[in-house]
Design a protein around this motif. Sequence first.
Motif, short mmCIF file in Angstrom:
data_model
loop_
_atom_site.label_atom_id
_atom_site.label_comp_id
_atom_site.label_asym_id
_atom_site.label_seq_id
_atom_site.Cartn_x
_atom_site.Cartn_y
_atom_site.Cartn_z
N ASP A 132 0.94 -1.10 0.20
CA ASP A 132 0.15 -0.02 -0.10
C ASP A 132 0.82 1.27 -0.12
O ASP A 132 0.21 2.26 -0.51
CB ASP A 132 -1.14 0.05 1.32
CG ASP A 132 -1.86 -1.19 1.13
OD1 ASP A 132 -2.50 -1.25 0.12
OD2 ASP A 132 -1.86 -1.91 2.27
N TYR A 133 2.08 1.16 0.47
CA TYR A 133 3.17 2.48 0.35
C TYR A 133 3.99 2.24 -0.35
O TYR A 133 5.25 2.76 -0.22
CB TYR A 133 3.33 2.57 2.02
CG TYR A 133 2.20 3.05 2.60
CD1 TYR A 133 1.63 4.20 2.89
CD2 TYR A 133 1.66 2.14 3.64
CE1 TYR A 133 0.57 4.59 3.57
CE2 TYR A 133 0.44 2.33 4.32
CZ TYR A 133 0.11 3.79 4.28
OH TYR A 133 -1.22 3.96 4.97
N TYR A 187 7.76 0.56 5.12
CA TYR A 187 6.64 1.09 6.03
C TYR A 187 7.21 1.05 7.47
O TYR A 187 6.73 2.21 8.12
CB TYR A 187 5.42 -0.08 5.95
CG TYR A 187 4.43 0.48 6.74
CD1 TYR A 187 3.29 1.56 6.69
CD2 TYR A 187 4.34 -0.49 7.89
CE1 TYR A 187 2.57 1.75 7.52
CE2 TYR A 187 3.14 0.29 8.99
CZ TYR A 187 2.50 1.16 8.66
OH TYR A 187 1.31 1.47 9.64
#
Length: 196
Positions: free
Chosen positions: A59-60, A65
């Motif tokens: 997602d990043y 992360y």
Amino acid sequence: MTDKIPFGPADIIVGEGVEAINFDGKATSGEQGEGSSQLQAEGGSINITPTFASISSIDYGEGDYDEYSTGVGVTVNIVALKENVKTLKLALAGTQDVVDADSGDVTGLTDAPVGQSNREKGVPVRIHPRNMGDDNSLDYIVYKMAPTENYERPFSLEQGTVNIQLKAYPRDGADASKGANFYYTGSVDPNAPTTP
């Protein structure tokens, strides 16, 4: 912790008690460097390198992360002025003492047997900035260190030195689920026994 501008050399104490070797700027009398005090040819240093494992999330993107601590690497470097059995023992890994059978004195070093533990040879190291006087608030203390490097000795028409690099191992009684296993700074040992 004292707020002080770092400046000048430090006393580096390797080991404890009568076996300690003090790189403290004091020239020993008598045996010229064979005592507990030794001179440094250049200033020493400590290197503390935390290690991390990456935690990523699609997602990043491709960056981290988060990162989780996986340990720490600590090395101390000392450049000794004089070559003798004590400084060579700190500079060269994988050695054992050569002992005179008659006097019991250590007269030199030789290679250690295969399988000898290096961690078991570890000793504590304290670095005390000389400009701090009796104030230990900016000291660095490493619980257990031993040499892991090779030794090269040039013979030429210039001043030689004894380059010492010590590596940290976890302290005796270390607990991987807690911190304070390799080093601490300041005047309070986080592993010191507490009194009720």
